[in-house]
Write a protein that holds these residues in place. Structure first.
Motif, PDB file in Angstrom:
ATOM      1  N   SER A   1       0.816  -1.206   0.000  1.00 37.92           N
ATOM      2  CA  SER A   1       0.000   0.000   0.000  1.00 37.92           C
ATOM      3  C   SER A   1       0.856   1.266   0.000  1.00 37.92           C
ATOM      4  O   SER A   1       1.893   1.341   0.671  1.00 37.92           O
ATOM      5  CB  SER A   1      -0.934   0.021   1.219  1.00 37.92           C
ATOM      6  OG  SER A   1      -1.793   1.141   1.169  1.00 37.92           O
ATOM      7  N   THR A   2       0.414   2.235  -0.766  1.00 35.65           N
ATOM      8  CA  THR A   2       1.035   3.564  -0.751  1.00 35.65           C
ATOM      9  C   THR A   2       0.197   4.523   0.091  1.00 35.65           C
ATOM     10  O   THR A   2       0.544   5.693   0.213  1.00 35.65           O
ATOM     11  CB  THR A   2       1.162   4.120  -2.189  1.00 35.65           C
ATOM     12  OG1 THR A   2      -0.141   4.153  -2.800  1.00 35.65           O
ATOM     13  CG2 THR A   2       2.085   3.245  -3.031  1.00 35.65           C
ATOM     14  N   ARG A   3      -0.881   4.016   0.643  1.00 36.46           N
ATOM     15  CA  ARG A   3      -1.769   4.836   1.464  1.00 36.46           C
ATOM     16  C   ARG A   3      -1.234   4.863   2.900  1.00 36.46           C
ATOM     17  O   ARG A   3      -0.937   3.833   3.486  1.00 36.46           O
ATOM     18  CB  ARG A   3      -3.183   4.261   1.423  1.00 36.46           C
ATOM     19  CG  ARG A   3      -4.208   5.085   2.182  1.00 36.46           C
ATOM     20  CD  ARG A   3      -5.604   4.554   1.924  1.00 36.46           C
ATOM     21  NE  ARG A   3      -5.976   4.800   0.537  1.00 36.46           N
ATOM     22  CZ  ARG A   3      -6.588   5.902   0.100  1.00 36.46           C
ATOM     23  NH1 ARG A   3      -6.871   6.863   0.957  1.00 36.46           N
ATOM     24  NH2 ARG A   3      -6.902   6.032  -1.167  1.00 36.46           N
ATOM     25  N   GLU A   4      -1.137   6.046   3.460  1.00 35.14           N
ATOM     26  CA  GLU A   4      -0.580   6.203   4.802  1.00 35.14           C
ATOM     27  C   GLU A   4      -1.375   5.389   5.826  1.00 35.14           C
ATOM     28  O   GLU A   4      -2.601   5.364   5.808  1.00 35.14           O
ATOM     29  CB  GLU A   4      -0.590   7.677   5.201  1.00 35.14           C
ATOM     30  CG  GLU A   4       0.077   7.960   6.535  1.00 35.14           C
ATOM     31  CD  GLU A   4       0.100   9.434   6.865  1.00 35.14           C
ATOM     32  OE1 GLU A   4       0.549   9.767   7.980  1.00 35.14           O
ATOM     33  OE2 GLU A   4      -0.324  10.241   6.014  1.00 35.14           O
TER      34      GLU A   4
ATOM     35  N   HIS B   1      -1.438   2.128   6.123  1.00 33.30           N
ATOM     36  CA  HIS B   1      -1.904   0.834   5.634  1.00 33.30           C
ATOM     37  C   HIS B   1      -0.727   0.011   5.123  1.00 33.30           C
ATOM     38  O   HIS B   1       0.283   0.562   4.689  1.00 33.30           O
ATOM     39  CB  HIS B   1      -2.940   1.008   4.522  1.00 33.30           C
ATOM     40  CG  HIS B   1      -4.221   1.625   4.989  1.00 33.30           C
ATOM     41  ND1 HIS B   1      -4.339   2.987   5.235  1.00 33.30           N
ATOM     42  CD2 HIS B   1      -5.436   1.075   5.285  1.00 33.30           C
ATOM     43  CE1 HIS B   1      -5.574   3.242   5.650  1.00 33.30           C
ATOM     44  NE2 HIS B   1      -6.252   2.101   5.682  1.00 33.30           N
TER      45      HIS B   1
ATOM     46  N   ASP C   1      -2.791  -3.049  -0.206  1.00 32.91           N
ATOM     47  CA  ASP C   1      -4.003  -2.723  -0.953  1.00 32.91           C
ATOM     48  C   ASP C   1      -4.610  -4.017  -1.467  1.00 32.91           C
ATOM     49  O   ASP C   1      -3.897  -4.879  -2.010  1.00 32.91           O
ATOM     50  CB  ASP C   1      -3.689  -1.805  -2.139  1.00 32.91           C
ATOM     51  CG  ASP C   1      -3.340  -0.392  -1.704  1.00 32.91           C
ATOM     52  OD1 ASP C   1      -3.558  -0.062  -0.521  1.00 32.91           O
ATOM     53  OD2 ASP C   1      -2.835   0.375  -2.543  1.00 32.91           O
TER      54      ASP C   1
ATOM     55  N   ARG D   1      -2.953  -3.863   8.454  1.00 29.36           N
ATOM     56  CA  ARG D   1      -3.967  -2.876   8.070  1.00 29.36           C
ATOM     57  C   ARG D   1      -4.135  -2.926   6.544  1.00 29.36           C
ATOM     58  O   ARG D   1      -3.182  -2.704   5.801  1.00 29.36           O
ATOM     59  CB  ARG D   1      -3.577  -1.482   8.540  1.00 29.36           C
ATOM     60  CG  ARG D   1      -3.633  -1.334  10.069  1.00 29.36           C
ATOM     61  CD  ARG D   1      -3.294   0.085  10.506  1.00 29.36           C
ATOM     62  NE  ARG D   1      -4.255   1.065  10.031  1.00 29.36           N
ATOM     63  CZ  ARG D   1      -5.380   1.402  10.663  1.00 29.36           C
ATOM     64  NH1 ARG D   1      -5.692   0.802  11.804  1.00 29.36           N
ATOM     65  NH2 ARG D   1      -6.189   2.315  10.179  1.00 29.36           N
TER      66      ARG D   1
ATOM     67  N   TRP E   1      -6.133  -1.838   3.016  1.00 23.71           N
ATOM     68  CA  TRP E   1      -6.982  -0.869   2.317  1.00 23.71           C
ATOM     69  C   TRP E   1      -7.810  -1.635   1.292  1.00 23.71           C
ATOM     70  O   TRP E   1      -7.283  -2.196   0.349  1.00 23.71           O
ATOM     71  CB  TRP E   1      -6.149   0.200   1.637  1.00 23.71           C
ATOM     72  CG  TRP E   1      -6.994   1.196   0.876  1.00 23.71           C
ATOM     73  CD1 TRP E   1      -7.092   1.332  -0.473  1.00 23.71           C
ATOM     74  CD2 TRP E   1      -7.859   2.197   1.439  1.00 23.71           C
ATOM     75  NE1 TRP E   1      -7.970   2.343  -0.797  1.00 23.71           N
ATOM     76  CE2 TRP E   1      -8.460   2.900   0.358  1.00 23.71           C
ATOM     77  CE3 TRP E   1      -8.198   2.566   2.751  1.00 23.71           C
ATOM     78  CZ2 TRP E   1      -9.364   3.939   0.554  1.00 23.71           C
ATOM     79  CZ3 TRP E   1      -9.108   3.605   2.940  1.00 23.71           C
ATOM     80  CH2 TRP E   1      -9.672   4.284   1.852  1.00 23.71           C
TER      81      TRP E   1
ATOM     82  N   ALA F   1      -9.653  -1.629  -1.691  1.00 25.15           N
ATOM     83  CA  ALA F   1      -9.664  -0.649  -2.772  1.00 25.15           C
ATOM     84  C   ALA F   1     -11.004  -0.561  -3.498  1.00 25.15           C
ATOM     85  O   ALA F   1     -11.328   0.490  -4.056  1.00 25.15           O
ATOM     86  CB  ALA F   1      -8.552  -0.974  -3.775  1.00 25.15           C
TER      87      ALA F   1
ATOM     88  N   GLY G   1     -13.015   1.493  -0.760  1.00 19.71           N
ATOM     89  CA  GLY G   1     -12.327   2.554  -0.041  1.00 19.71           C
ATOM     90  C   GLY G   1     -12.503   2.491   1.460  1.00 19.71           C
ATOM     91  O   GLY G   1     -12.822   3.498   2.099  1.00 19.71           O
ATOM     92  N   LYS G   2     -12.301   1.313   2.034  1.00 22.03           N
ATOM     93  CA  LYS G   2     -12.460   1.130   3.474  1.00 22.03           C
ATOM     94  C   LYS G   2     -11.254   0.420   4.070  1.00 22.03           C
ATOM     95  O   LYS G   2     -10.494  -0.252   3.365  1.00 22.03           O
ATOM     96  CB  LYS G   2     -13.717   0.307   3.770  1.00 22.03           C
ATOM     97  CG  LYS G   2     -15.021   1.012   3.408  1.00 22.03           C
ATOM     98  CD  LYS G   2     -15.261   2.235   4.280  1.00 22.03           C
ATOM     99  CE  LYS G   2     -16.545   2.929   3.922  1.00 22.03           C
ATOM    100  NZ  LYS G   2     -16.774   4.144   4.752  1.00 22.03           N
ATOM    101  N   THR G   3     -11.099   0.568   5.382  1.00 18.64           N
ATOM    102  CA  THR G   3      -9.991  -0.057   6.101  1.00 18.64           C
ATOM    103  C   THR G   3     -10.469  -1.316   6.821  1.00 18.64           C
ATOM    104  O   THR G   3     -11.504  -1.306   7.490  1.00 18.64           O
ATOM    105  CB  THR G   3      -9.386   0.911   7.131  1.00 18.64           C
ATOM    106  OG1 THR G   3      -8.884   2.070   6.449  1.00 18.64           O
ATOM    107  CG2 THR G   3      -8.255   0.253   7.904  1.00 18.64           C
TER     108      THR G   3
END
Length: 427
Positions: free
Chosen positions: A103-106, A108, A111, A161, A163, A165, A168-170
């Motif tokens: 993941s590139t999402r902070e 997490h 993905d 953690r 993501w 995709a 769009g939920k954790t």
């Protein structure tokens, strides 16, 4: 002179042979390609998991090549409904594919993108999540090297953690580790799965759908109502609770459909008229929820919304022979996936059940006896399941901060999957 003519005939014959060889080369089917993959069970589902970077370049982004790979990998579309020429196993629970990437999402780790593959149609539905396979994402991410080694204890628990995709939920997965490896075996029993395994606890954070492209974005209840009246031409008028949590779901009282809530798969799936009626109700519910703009769109969006029917508790014998007593459950729920009654319960639908049960006044809550509750145990075709949800009323609107449930997961096979090279030509 005769020699010249002979040479010319030989040259012409050679040219014809070359042309025929060229035509044969053009007509020759493309050879198979191989793609690294892992086959896992997660909860009561199975799916083929791919690492994004292992897919052919054209499939590393959404599009026809990615869809073609998923379809051929699972063996769809198959008019026989058997998926003999692929890894699918003739049910919506086993016709699934997943793509994982770091993941590139902070905040997490991984993905997770899910594709529900139709069995008999050339369709991959990317509109929702699979809650059961969510349990396999953390273990598979560790297996694929997406979790840094220093994060993994020698013995203990690692929190992954995720993501999700599609929506769009954790999702937070708690994975048991033994001797530095994912603990897959254990004594956690899950109705709908034959053998016990290690427990994977899942937290679905803020599970209410705040709206995808084209959706209403109205939170838990897309119409703003706990109960709506849904008019379905030619079928009837039904009280429904429509929920956007975990996965968009339409809940109907079993009695209004002529059911008891104790039905098993054969009672529904062998009744073509019943399936058609439920699909029509689902399509009208999808329109009312704002998930589609035209009833015809429902045919291309089979994965969402789900339709489920429920009833107050009563005893029955589950598919595997287990006796379920009324005193051991709060309500009965049956849900359909991809046009068929599910053999157990979809994980995302369980989140929707837990959410609706936690809100006083919904049809699900009333079937469970009403009042405030943080957990609910329901009976499904294969047995029982418990799910929790934390709901609260804020400024006149219901909010759910998280839903909780436990599943298990296990790697079944790892290596390469092979698909005909023609998938790379998909348009």
């Amino acid at each position: 002179m005769h020699q010249i003519q002979a040479n010319m005939q030989d040259a012409a014959a050679c040219t014809q042979t070359t042309q025929k060889d060229s035509m044969r080369d053009q007509q020759r089917p493309a050879p198979q390609i191989r793609i690294a993959a892992t086959y896992l069970r997660g909860g009561t589902s199975k799916g083929v998991f791919f690492l994004l970077q292992d897919l052919p370049a054209a499939a590393q982004q959404p599009g026809p090549v990615r869809d073609a790979i998923f379809l051929r990998a699972l063996g769809s579309p198959d008019p026989y409904g058997k998926q003999i020429d692929g890894m699918g196993n003739t049910s919506s629970s086993t016709s699934k594919g997943v793509i994982l990437s770091r993941s590139t999402r902070e905040g997490h780790d991984v993905d997770y993108l899910f594709g529900q593959v139709s069995i008999d149609k050339p369709l991959v539905d990317w509109s929702g999540n699979c809650g059961n396979l969510s349990a396999a994402v953390g273990p598979c991410a560790i297996h694929m090297g997406l979790i840094r080694p220093e994060r993994i204890p020698h013995n203990g628990m690692v929190t992954v953690r995720i993501w999700q995709a599609n929506i769009g939920k954790t999702i937070v997965a708690h994975i048991p580790i033994t001797e530095g490896q994912v603990q897959e075996t254990g004594d956690f029993e899950l109705d709908g799965v034959t053998f016990p395994a290690a427990e994977v606890a899942l937290e679905f954070l803020d599970p209410a759908d705040e709206g995808e492209a084209g959706d209403t974005g109205a939170g838990i209840f897309p119409t703003g109502n706990l109960i709506d009246q849904l008019d379905v031409p030619g079928i009837g008028r039904f009280a429904v609770t429509m929920v956007n949590a975990g996965i968009p779901t339409i809940f109907v009282n079993a009695g209004d459909l002529g059911y008891t809530g104790t039905e098993l798969q054969d009672a529904i799936n062998n009744d073509a008229d019943a399936l058609a009626r439920l699909e029509t109700i689902r399509a009208h519910g999808a329109l009312r929820m704002g998930l589609i703009h035209d009833l015809a769109e429902a045919a291309t969006r089979q994965h969402t919304p789900k339709i489920a029917f429920m009833a107050p508790p009563r005893g029955y014998q589950a598919a595997g022979g287990k006796s379920v007593e009324a005193r051991d459950i709060d309500l009965l729920v049956r849900a359909l996936s991809m046009g068929k009654l599910h053999h157990a319960m979809m994980g995302t639908a369980a989140v929707a059940i837990g959410t609706a049960a936690a809100v006083p006044g919904t049809l699900v809550n009333l079937a469970a006896g009403g009042g405030k509750r943080q957990t609910v145990r329901f009976g499904h075709p294969s047995g029982t399941m418990r799910v929790g949800a934390e709901a609260r009323l804020v400024n006149g609107e219901w909010q759910v901060t998280k839903a909780l449930m436990s599943r298990s997961a296990r790697i079944l096979m790892e290596g390469w999957i092979r698909v005909p090279g023609e998938v790379l030509l998909a348009r």
